[in-house]
Design a protein around this motif. Structure first.
Motif, PDB file in Angstrom:
ATOM      1  N   LEU A 146       0.862  -1.177   0.000  1.00 24.20           N
ATOM      2  CA  LEU A 146       0.000   0.000   0.000  1.00 24.20           C
ATOM      3  C   LEU A 146       0.902   1.231   0.000  1.00 24.20           C
ATOM      4  N   PHE A 147       0.698   2.122  -0.945  1.00 22.43           N
ATOM      5  CA  PHE A 147       1.526   3.318  -1.067  1.00 22.43           C
ATOM      6  C   PHE A 147       0.747   4.562  -0.649  1.00 22.43           C
ATOM      7  N   ASP A 148       1.274   5.311   0.314  1.00 18.11           N
ATOM      8  CA  ASP A 148       0.830   6.688   0.492  1.00 18.11           C
ATOM      9  C   ASP A 148       1.317   7.458  -0.736  1.00 18.11           C
ATOM     10  N   MET A 149       0.747   8.601  -1.009  1.00 21.44           N
ATOM     11  CA  MET A 149       1.114   9.324  -2.230  1.00 21.44           C
ATOM     12  C   MET A 149       1.923  10.588  -1.924  1.00 21.44           C
ATOM     13  N   ASP A 150       1.252  11.612  -1.387  1.00 22.58           N
ATOM     14  CA  ASP A 150       1.941  12.869  -1.109  1.00 22.58           C
ATOM     15  C   ASP A 150       2.961  12.664   0.010  1.00 22.58           C
ATOM     16  N   GLY A 151       4.207  12.972  -0.268  1.00 26.46           N
ATOM     17  CA  GLY A 151       5.275  12.788   0.704  1.00 26.46           C
ATOM     18  C   GLY A 151       6.047  11.504   0.488  1.00 26.46           C
ATOM     19  N   VAL A 160       3.659  -7.162  -8.233  1.00 29.45           N
ATOM     20  CA  VAL A 160       3.320  -7.093  -6.810  1.00 29.45           C
ATOM     21  C   VAL A 160       1.973  -6.385  -6.673  1.00 29.45           C
ATOM     22  N   PRO A 161       0.966  -7.019  -6.110  1.00 30.46           N
ATOM     23  CA  PRO A 161      -0.326  -6.348  -5.919  1.00 30.46           C
ATOM     24  C   PRO A 161      -0.159  -5.079  -5.084  1.00 30.46           C
ATOM     25  N   HIS A 162      -0.801  -4.007  -5.500  1.00 31.38           N
ATOM     26  CA  HIS A 162      -0.614  -2.753  -4.786  1.00 31.38           C
ATOM     27  C   HIS A 162      -1.809  -1.828  -4.986  1.00 31.38           C
ATOM     28  N   LEU A 163      -1.940  -0.891  -4.059  1.00 32.22           N
ATOM     29  CA  LEU A 163      -2.923   0.177  -4.141  1.00 32.22           C
ATOM     30  C   LEU A 163      -2.269   1.471  -3.685  1.00 32.22           C
ATOM     31  N   PHE A 164      -2.794   2.584  -4.177  1.00 41.30           N
ATOM     32  CA  PHE A 164      -2.367   3.899  -3.712  1.00 41.30           C
ATOM     33  C   PHE A 164      -3.437   4.412  -2.748  1.00 41.30           C
ATOM     34  N   LYS A 209      -2.211  13.520 -12.574  1.00 39.71           N
ATOM     35  CA  LYS A 209      -1.017  14.082 -11.926  1.00 39.71           C
ATOM     36  C   LYS A 209       0.114  13.054 -11.914  1.00 39.71           C
ATOM     37  N   LEU A 210      -0.198  11.818 -11.549  1.00 44.76           N
ATOM     38  CA  LEU A 210       0.822  10.770 -11.543  1.00 44.76           C
ATOM     39  C   LEU A 210       1.407  10.579 -12.938  1.00 44.76           C
ATOM     40  N   ALA A 211       0.541  10.628 -13.948  1.00 44.21           N
ATOM     41  CA  ALA A 211       1.018  10.451 -15.326  1.00 44.21           C
ATOM     42  C   ALA A 211       1.995  11.564 -15.712  1.00 44.21           C
ATOM     43  N   ARG A 212       1.699  12.791 -15.308  1.00 43.23           N
ATOM     44  CA  ARG A 212       2.609  13.911 -15.611  1.00 43.23           C
ATOM     45  C   ARG A 212       3.966  13.703 -14.947  1.00 43.23           C
ATOM     46  N   LEU A 213       3.962  12.991 -13.819  1.00 47.34           N
ATOM     47  CA  LEU A 213       5.212  12.751 -13.090  1.00 47.34           C
ATOM     48  C   LEU A 213       5.895  11.460 -13.535  1.00 47.34           C
ATOM     49  N   GLY A 214       5.300  10.766 -14.501  1.00 51.87           N
ATOM     50  CA  GLY A 214       5.924   9.554 -15.032  1.00 51.87           C
ATOM     51  C   GLY A 214       5.527   8.277 -14.324  1.00 51.87           C
ATOM     52  N   ILE A 215       4.400   8.313 -13.578  1.00 53.93           N
ATOM     53  CA  ILE A 215       3.919   7.137 -12.850  1.00 53.93           C
ATOM     54  C   ILE A 215       2.569   6.725 -13.421  1.00 53.93           C
ATOM     55  N   HIS A 216       2.472   5.471 -13.839  1.00 50.92           N
ATOM     56  CA  HIS A 216       1.201   4.971 -14.375  1.00 50.92           C
ATOM     57  C   HIS A 216       0.334   4.426 -13.249  1.00 50.92           C
ATOM     58  N   ALA A 217      -0.937   4.802 -13.262  1.00 50.53           N
ATOM     59  CA  ALA A 217      -1.903   4.272 -12.296  1.00 50.53           C
ATOM     60  C   ALA A 217      -3.278   4.299 -12.929  1.00 50.53           C
ATOM     61  N   GLU A 218      -4.118   3.367 -12.523  1.00 49.06           N
ATOM     62  CA  GLU A 218      -5.506   3.341 -12.943  1.00 49.06           C
ATOM     63  C   GLU A 218      -6.372   3.932 -11.827  1.00 49.06           C
ATOM     64  N   LYS A 219      -7.521   4.485 -12.201  1.00 50.44           N
ATOM     65  CA  LYS A 219      -8.404   5.105 -11.207  1.00 50.44           C
ATOM     66  C   LYS A 219      -8.792   4.125 -10.112  1.00 50.44           C
ATOM     67  N   ASP A 220      -9.051   2.871 -10.479  1.00 51.38           N
ATOM     68  CA  ASP A 220      -9.482   1.871  -9.495  1.00 51.38           C
ATOM     69  C   ASP A 220      -8.348   1.414  -8.577  1.00 51.38           C
ATOM     70  N   GLU A 221      -7.120   1.835  -8.867  1.00 52.59           N
ATOM     71  CA  GLU A 221      -5.991   1.501  -8.001  1.00 52.59           C
ATOM     72  C   GLU A 221      -5.778   2.548  -6.913  1.00 52.59           C
ATOM     73  N   MET A 271       2.699  -1.185   4.304  1.00 49.05           N
ATOM     74  CA  MET A 271       2.249   0.182   4.047  1.00 49.05           C
ATOM     75  C   MET A 271       3.461   1.099   4.034  1.00 49.05           C
ATOM     76  N   ILE A 272       3.669   1.808   2.924  1.00 45.92           N
ATOM     77  CA  ILE A 272       4.792   2.740   2.806  1.00 45.92           C
ATOM     78  C   ILE A 272       4.260   4.152   3.012  1.00 45.92           C
ATOM     79  N   GLY A 273       4.727   4.843   4.054  1.00 43.98           N
ATOM     80  CA  GLY A 273       4.195   6.175   4.336  1.00 43.98           C
ATOM     81  C   GLY A 273       5.193   7.090   5.002  1.00 43.98           C
ATOM     82  N   ASP A 274       4.863   8.391   4.997  1.00 48.56           N
ATOM     83  CA  ASP A 274       5.723   9.407   5.621  1.00 48.56           C
ATOM     84  C   ASP A 274       5.119   9.967   6.905  1.00 48.56           C
TER      85      ASP A 274
END
Length: 260
Positions: free
Chosen positions: A5-10, A34-38, A53-65, A203-206
């Motif tokens: 599980l990825f936190d996003m901002d930070g 690796v199964p994951h969610l944001f 926003k993620l796409a502009r930063l070079g990260i691919h994600a789907e809305k359901d993720e 869970m990866i977080g700041d």
């Protein structure tokens, strides 16, 4: 360990700046299947806007993720609330609340008051309207889209939704229903979406409290990064992370070492 599980901002970015190595780390996660969610407590952007926003930063994600507090709140409201809902959320987030009956300026009877991060849009009149609606509707739910205390913007630290929820909790004497980190139900929803057990998940977080403390209360291994809102003093708050890494860039090597 099987899922992340990825936190996003930070963790992936700070404001509009990509954190070094974040795009490569997510690309590695996808390549390794690796199964994951944001997971994010942000209520200032829709999931579609976050994907862009993620796409502009070079990260691919789907809305359901992407799991956000509005998504969890909508599911709850559809099942439990049969009166109009008062939204105190940014305009971008209102679009997520489909199939929900919303208040107008003249509506006095409500079934729920939903608070998100309005940022600089908060003023006394707006905040007092939320207070009055709750006082005039004793059975209404106060729904908090997260309880994050603050976050790091381009110009420095900013208050998030948590302090505003706490103010209404104190004034009205009502316990909020939290839809976001650190509520255990939010993490359980993520596990359910991935189909994994808590002990199999990282869970990866700041945020030592919202990300690490919250996830570990739900039985998930919390790994703290030294980016975003991290402060060395966080480690003296009585919450012991499963591990600490300098940044998300270190995740692939860390994962391989622990997998072995």
């Amino acid at each position: 360990m099987q899922a992340i599980l990825f936190d996003m901002d930070g963790v992936l970015y700070e404001g509009d700046r990509l954190i070094a190595g974040a795009a490569d780390a997510i690309a590695w996660c996808r390549a390794e299947a690796v199964p994951h969610l944001f997971l994010t407590n942000t209520t200032s952007r829709s999931r579609r806007a976050l994907v862009e926003k993620l796409a502009r930063l070079g990260i691919h994600a789907e809305k359901d993720e992407i799991l956000t507090p509005p998504v969890a709140a909508i599911n709850w409201l559809r099942q439990h609330c049969h009166r109009p809902v008062a939204l105190f959320v940014p305009a971008q987030t209102r679009g997520e609340f489909t199939d929900v009956s919303l208040t107008t300026d003249t509506t006095k009877e409500v079934g729920a008051v939903v608070l998100g991060d309005l940022g600089e849009a908060w003023d006394f009149t707006t905040y007092n309207r939320a207070f009055r609606l709750l006082m005039e509707n004793p059975d209404a739910k106060l729904i908090a889209l997260g309880m994050t205390r603050y976050w790091r913007a381009e110009d420095g630290l900013r208050l998030d939704v948590g302090p505003f929820v706490k103010g209404l909790e104190y004034a009205v004497g009502i316990e909020p229903l939290v839809m976001g980190k650190p509520a255990q139900a939010f993490f359980h929803a993520a596990l359910s979406l991935l189909g994994v057990e808590a002990e199999q998940t990282v869970m990866i977080g700041d945020d030592i409290q919202g990300d690490i403390g919250g996830s570990q209360q739900a039985g998930i291994n919390g790994v703290l990064v030294r980016t975003g809102k991290f402060r060395q003093s966080d480690l003296s708050l009585g919450i012991e992370p499963f591990d600490i890494i300098d940044s998300i860039a270190d995740l692939p090597l860390w994962w391989q070492q622990h997998a072995e």
